[in-house]
Design a protein around this motif. Structure first.
Motif: not given
Length: 305
Positions: A12, A15-16, A19-20, A23, A57-58, A60, A276
């Motif tokens: 997790s 993933t976070a 994404l940071t 994005v 959520t992301i 994609a 990711l």
């Protein structure tokens, strides 16, 4: 459970952080190609749904294909995904060896590729999957403890590493019971109708069977129908933890006595996290094993994916 939580927590975090980093710079949605060996199975439907939730959520975009257990179709599907510009690939191979060429093609194009549930030959960036040897061992240990002695059959499946490992674990477990003998191994192709026919033939050829191990729950439900129609007292164990199988196990007096449950939602989320992390420049672990859990009649009352 603590170990399982730590593994998922690390994923997790990966993933976070991905994404940071992504994005802020992404002008277009991340395009993720996903190829499943089949979709006629609640296990893979659960995976697909969990992945879609994560993708939403992301922000994609998923491009999903169903190989229908045809390795040539799976190769062609992934080639099409590459042509459509996918930036990540998650593959659930229908043939571990047969997908090696397309894995290399994806790798050579610098596209991260992660295998989930079943290993893929070739230069994959990570593999996320259940401890399949343990699944076969746990299920067949429980079968051996229940029947104690007698002849047993195995309903096998397609030639991917998880299935081979489940059978290997089952054989090792049953080998510890001196009074138990494996007398028949047949391929049910992990499909309910096919497994039903194979099990009927197995029961006719071996009327003294005391137990059967099925490599997955989808096939096991066909095997259960054959057992119930025969009127014989044959105990059945399997692997997956599918809702319909768990419901059958929970029924009083069921011949279906246990399944080594997997956790498909966790597997696919971990696979996405590994892909990711590779995409954003990290080096994910080569293998991420996920524990399995034996579910018997008591456990079936509360267990769910």
């Amino acid at each position: 459970m603590k170990k399982k939580f730590r593994t998922f927590f690390v994923a997790s975090l990966l993933t976070a952080s991905a994404l940071t980093a992504g994005v802020a710079s992404a002008a277009e949605p991340l395009r993720i190609g996903v190829s499943f060996q089949e979709m006629n199975n609640p296990y893979f439907v659960t995976m697909k749904d969990a992945l879609q939730e994560a993708a939403n959520t992301i922000g994609a975009k998923l491009i999903i294909s169903d190989a229908h257990h045809d390795v040539s179709k799976q190769v062609n599907d992934i080639e099409d995904m590459v042509q459509q510009g996918v930036q990540l690939v998650i593959i659930n191979p229908t043939d571990s060896v047969g997908v090696a060429s397309i894995v290399k093609t994806v790798h050579d194009k610098k596209i991260p590729i992660v295998s989930v549930d079943a290993q893929a030959s070739g230069p994959i960036d990570a593999f996320v999957g259940s401890k399949n040897y343990d699944a076969g061992f746990k299920a067949c240990t429980y079968l051996g403890q229940t029947i104690k002695s007698g002849n047993v059959g195995i309903i096998d499946g397609i030639p991917v590493v998880p299935i081979l490992e489940r059978v290997k674990g089952c054989r090792a477990a049953l080998g510890k019971f001196s009074g138990i003998k494996i007398v028949s191994v047949q391929n049910g192709k992990q499909e309910r109708d096919q497994a039903l026919t194979v099990a009927e033939n197995m029961l006719q050829a071996n009327p003294d069977l005391k137990g059967i191990f099925s490599v997955n729950d989808n096939g096991s439900l066909g095997v259960l129908s054959a057992i119930e129609s025969s009127g014989q007292d044959i105990k059945l164990v399997s692997v997956d933890g599918a809702p319909e199988a768990v419901k059958a196990i929970a029924k009083p007096g069921s011949k279906f006595i246990g399944t080594a449950a997997q956790f498909p939602r966790q597997q696919i989320r971990l696979a996405l996290a590994m892909a990711l992390s590779k995409f954003w420049g990290a080096t994910p672990p080569a293998t991420v094993p996920v524990d399995v859990q034996l579910v018997d009649a008591n456990g079936a009352k509360t267990f769910s994916w």
